[in-house]
Design an enzyme around this catalytic site. Structure first.
Site, mmCIF file in Angstrom:
data_model
loop_
_atom_site.group_PDB
_atom_site.id
_atom_site.type_symbol
_atom_site.label_atom_id
_atom_site.label_comp_id
_atom_site.label_asym_id
_atom_site.label_seq_id
_atom_site.Cartn_x
_atom_site.Cartn_y
_atom_site.Cartn_z
ATOM 1 N N TYR A 109 -1.398 -3.532 -6.890
ATOM 2 C CA TYR A 109 -1.252 -4.208 -5.587
ATOM 3 C C TYR A 109 -2.611 -4.293 -4.879
ATOM 4 C CZ TYR A 109 -0.390 -5.156 -0.756
ATOM 5 O OH TYR A 109 -0.468 -5.727 0.484
ATOM 6 N N GLY A 110 -2.873 -5.449 -4.280
ATOM 7 C CA GLY A 110 -4.183 -5.725 -3.686
ATOM 8 C C GLY A 110 -4.774 -4.593 -2.868
ATOM 9 N N CYS A 115 0.725 -7.983 11.598
ATOM 10 C CA CYS A 115 1.027 -8.259 13.006
ATOM 11 C C CYS A 115 0.407 -9.586 13.440
ATOM 12 C CB CYS A 115 0.513 -7.146 13.913
ATOM 13 S SG CYS A 115 1.547 -5.682 13.893
ATOM 14 N N GLY A 116 0.019 -10.431 12.498
ATOM 15 C CA GLY A 116 -0.425 -11.778 12.858
ATOM 16 C C GLY A 116 -1.933 -11.938 12.998
ATOM 17 N N ARG A 145 0.850 -1.195 0.000
ATOM 18 C CA ARG A 145 0.000 0.000 0.000
ATOM 19 C C ARG A 145 0.885 1.244 0.000
ATOM 20 N NH1 ARG A 145 -1.816 0.667 4.384
ATOM 21 N NH2 ARG A 145 -1.288 -1.207 5.525
ATOM 22 N N HIS A 148 -10.796 -2.642 11.295
ATOM 23 C CA HIS A 148 -9.669 -3.456 10.801
ATOM 24 C C HIS A 148 -9.418 -4.574 11.823
ATOM 25 C CE1 HIS A 148 -5.189 -3.408 9.342
ATOM 26 N NE2 HIS A 148 -5.897 -4.295 8.688
ATOM 27 N N LYS A 194 -9.630 -2.543 1.380
ATOM 28 C CA LYS A 194 -9.309 -1.400 2.238
ATOM 29 C C LYS A 194 -10.125 -0.163 1.844
ATOM 30 C CE LYS A 194 -6.196 -3.783 4.361
ATOM 31 N NZ LYS A 194 -6.432 -4.267 5.721
ATOM 32 N N ALA A 220 4.821 -10.451 0.287
ATOM 33 C CA ALA A 220 4.224 -11.382 -0.685
ATOM 34 C C ALA A 220 2.908 -11.903 -0.108
ATOM 35 C CB ALA A 220 5.177 -12.538 -0.948
ATOM 36 N N ARG A 221 1.955 -12.174 -0.988
ATOM 37 C CA ARG A 221 0.607 -12.484 -0.502
ATOM 38 C C ARG A 221 0.058 -13.760 -1.123
ATOM 39 N NH1 ARG A 221 -1.951 -8.660 3.168
ATOM 40 N NH2 ARG A 221 -0.369 -7.076 3.417
ATOM 41 N N ASN A 227 -2.866 -15.307 11.501
ATOM 42 C CA ASN A 227 -2.452 -16.416 12.374
ATOM 43 C C ASN A 227 -3.379 -16.547 13.580
ATOM 44 O OD1 ASN A 227 -0.319 -16.766 10.658
ATOM 45 N ND2 ASN A 227 1.195 -15.778 11.975
ATOM 46 N N SER A 284 -1.422 -3.860 10.233
ATOM 47 C CA SER A 284 -1.108 -4.789 9.141
ATOM 48 C C SER A 284 0.144 -5.607 9.462
ATOM 49 C CB SER A 284 -0.852 -3.991 7.870
ATOM 50 O OG SER A 284 -1.911 -3.096 7.659
ATOM 51 N N ASP A 343 -9.376 -10.017 8.708
ATOM 52 C CA ASP A 343 -8.866 -8.663 8.465
ATOM 53 C C ASP A 343 -9.875 -7.549 8.726
ATOM 54 O OD1 ASP A 343 -6.688 -6.996 7.621
ATOM 55 O OD2 ASP A 343 -7.660 -6.710 5.689
ATOM 56 N N GLY A 349 -0.111 -20.480 18.703
ATOM 57 C CA GLY A 349 -1.126 -21.271 19.401
ATOM 58 C C GLY A 349 -1.227 -20.910 20.882
ATOM 59 N N ASP A 350 -0.091 -20.557 21.488
ATOM 60 C CA ASP A 350 -0.119 -20.259 22.924
ATOM 61 C C ASP A 350 -0.878 -18.972 23.244
ATOM 62 O OD1 ASP A 350 1.256 -22.505 24.108
ATOM 63 O OD2 ASP A 350 3.005 -21.827 22.983
HETATM 64 C C1 OXD Z 1 -3.138 -4.696 5.216
HETATM 65 C C2 OXD Z 1 -3.742 -5.895 4.590
HETATM 66 O O1 OXD Z 1 -2.250 -4.079 4.620
HETATM 67 O O2 OXD Z 1 -4.601 -6.512 5.225
HETATM 68 O O3 OXD Z 1 -3.570 -4.359 6.330
HETATM 69 O O4 OXD Z 1 -3.386 -6.235 3.446
HETATM 70 MN MN MN Z 2 -5.224 -5.487 6.985
#
Ligand code: OXD
Ligand code: MN
Length: 598
Positions: free
Chosen positions: A203-204, A256-257, A75, A232, A212, A371-372, A260, A254, A283, A497-498
């Protein structure tokens, strides 16, 4: 110029498409129906043009690799504008341009930009197609890559068009790759006109306008006007051994997991005891309040546009399991037998890097750090059975989090809604590769919405406060930090997981079943309040992760107050009062002369 389909029953939509075609001068127009046949035809076209590389059909059937221009991999916040009539309405949290100037600037770039190309009309719905919380849009683009991604990320095609025709309204998004020139790249938002114009990037985050641009920037503006919230946030369901599921929405900046956490696999002991985790979204979260004050949340997206590097068997096995078919990879590396590869994947070796060069560590990582992968949400093994529910899921808790190597404890809980809104507003995090610019710099990122709120943050905080009605059945608000580092520079908390251990405490607090220590910044658990069985936490981790440092927090609150003051009269006084109160409580706890002065 020939219409390949008949257009729509909605005159305003046809008129808009015609006016865009008159400006951009495409060779032909294609109205997308979202069918498999259309998708396959587009992919074939992109393969023929070299825009997509088919991956190994045995290991990754119907998967493709796309390589974007090296200048177009993230972005571009400095080229992203919110164009409201009054500058103050966009706020200092946004770059602003007067609407007429912005239209003139980008329309000059759009003029004739689709010559020789196909203009695709992409009707889409953000949210389950029958959900009252969902909202629709139409993206016009000249990029088949965007069409293929929008098909995975939204409910795209005939059903969305039918809803748009029924409702008669939609968000208008105009996108063109243009000349793919960073100097002619702009992502413009016109919230008052429910319009987006994006040029010069594929870019996405800049080009998949449902994500977004619509679901957050225009969505947040619509949400304020209509009395809901566009955030978000991931949405995850945590099922306890008794079979009860609590839904949590969590905002992190963005990369930061969020993906996951949304797909977390419980640690072994938890799995054996019967804990389960259900993914609703990774997201974006749209929330509406019912008459009792309960917040109901939907994921407006239909797929995941996740960061590939770091996704591995330990960090996110659910994501790995969903990526071996029907996925699009962007800017990852490639193995010799055409499998996608990125840093953090536990198997294989890269033969090519993200730019298609022979892999050479001297050129940096094989995959671009941003990369996505793009994949349908339904392919996730932990996809929640209620993720498609029209009314959404009821939220028990909202969690805010940032990437903070010092000061911020593992978890703390807000005293009440207003305090929680302050915690969200005061969020800060170290920057990541998801946006162009320096990585690792701490910046305030209120509710993880700094790049995404389509209006003045002061008004946004005030909007959040309106949900805190007396007697409302509101979710409790928490703050977490998985990224605290020890004196050796290593992470103190194992994460992944923890993190369920922390969410278990969060849920127990919501049920009134766990204890917490009152401090000026909120309620903190002691190490004994969390299930740490089987974890090898160092003494330093036990000391630091559960502690509140009054001096450090006093300094933090001075910075928070300054940040709030920068929004001037738009910042609600209630938040400033709340910050003052906490600061004075922290002051009392300071050692030395300051304390006696209080
Ligand atoms: C971001 C995304 O940049 O989700 O926050 O792609
Ligand atoms: Mn995001």
């Amino acid at each position: 110029m020939a219409l390949t389909t008949a257009g729509s029953k909605l005159a305003s939509l046809n008129a808009w498409v015609e006016s865009v075609a008159a400006l951009t001068e495409p060779q032909q127009i294609h109205w997308c129906d979202g069918s498999d046949a259309e998708d396959q035809a587009l992919k074939l076209l992109m393969v023929e043009r070299g825009d997509l590389i088919p991956l190994n059909p045995d290991t990754h059937p119907n998967c493709y690799l796309h390589r974007s221009h090296p200048s177009d991999v993230a972005r571009v916040e400095h080229l992203t504008f919110v164009c409201t009539s009054e500058r103050e309405d966009a706020g200092s949290n946004n770059h602003w341009m007067a609407p007429a100037d912005a239209h003139a600037k980008v329309d000059a770039l759009f003029a004739g930009c689709m010559r020789g190309r196909t203009l695709y009309v992409v009707p889409y719905c953000m949210g389950p197609i029958d959900s009252p919380i969902a909202r629709c849009g139409v993206e016009i683009t000249d990029s088949p890559y965007v069409v293929a991604n929008m098909r995975l990320m939204t409910r795209m095609g005939a059903a969305a068009l039918a809803r748009i025709e029924r409702e008669g309204s939609f968000v208008r998004g105009l996108h063109s790759i243009g000349e793919l020139d960073p100097d002619k790249r702009f992502i413009m938002h016109f919230p008052e006109e429910l319009t987006i114009k994006s040029i010069g990037s594929g870019y996405g985050g800049n080009a998949l306008l449902g994500k977004k641009c619509h679901a957050l920037r225009i969505g947040s503006y619509q949400a304020r006007r209509e009395g809901w919230l566009a955030e978000h946030m991931l949405i995850v369901g945590i099922e306890n051994p008794a079979g009860e599921t609590h839904y949590i929405a969590a905002a992190f900046p963005s990369a930061c997991g969020k993906t996951n956490l949304a797909m977390l696999i419980p640690p072994e002991g938890y799995r054996e005891a019967g804990w389960k985790v259900w993914t609703v979204g990774d997201d974006i979260c749209w929330m509406q309040q019912d008459d009792e004050g309960q917040l109901w949340a939907i994921n407006p997206e239909a797929g995941y546009f996740g960061v590939a590097p770091g996704t591995g068997a330990k960090t996110n096995p659910n994501a790995l399991a969903m990526l071996n078919r029907d996925a699009i990879f962007t800017n990852v590396g490639l193995t010799a037998d055409l499998q996608p590869w990125w840093e953090g994947l536990d198997q294989g070796r890269p033969a090519k890097d993200s730019q298609g060069r022979d892999f050479d560590p001297a050129n940096g990582p094989a995959a671009h750090p941003n990369a996505r992968f793009t994949v349908s949400a339904k392919q996730c093994p932990s996809y929640s059975p209620v993720a498609e529910s029209a009314q959404g899921v009821p939220l028990s808790a909202i969690v805010f989090g940032g990437r903070r190597e010092s000061l911020v404890p593992l978890v703390f809980e807000a005293r009440d809604w207003q305090h929680g809104v302050l915690i969200g507003a005061a969020m800060a995090s170290e920057t990541t590769a998801a946006a162009t610019g320096a990585v690792g710099v701490v910046r305030r990122d209120s509710m993880a919405m700094k790049p995404f709120c389509g209006y003045n943050f002061g008004d946004y905080f005030a909007h959040w406060l309106t949900f805190g009605k007396d007697g409302a059945k509101l979710p409790k608000i928490f703050h977490v930090n998985w990224f605290r580092k020890g004196s050796d520079g290593k992470f103190l908390w194992p994460g992944f997981g923890d993190n369920l251990r922390v969410l278990e405490w969060v849920i127990a607090r919501c049920e009134g079943k766990a204890s917490g220590q009152a401090t000026p910044i909120g309620f903190l658990p002691t190490p004994d309040d969390l299930n740490l069985a089987g974890l090898d936490l160092s003494d330093e981790a036990r000391d630091v992760l559960f502690a509140m440092d009054p001096q450090g927090w006093y300094r933090e609150f001075e910075a928070i107050k300054q940040y709030l003051h920068d929004f001037g009269s738009r910042c609600p006084q209630a938040l400033i009062d709340e910050a003052n109160l906490i600061e004075s409580e922290l002051h009392v706890l300071q050692p030395g002369p300051q304390a006696s002065a209080a």
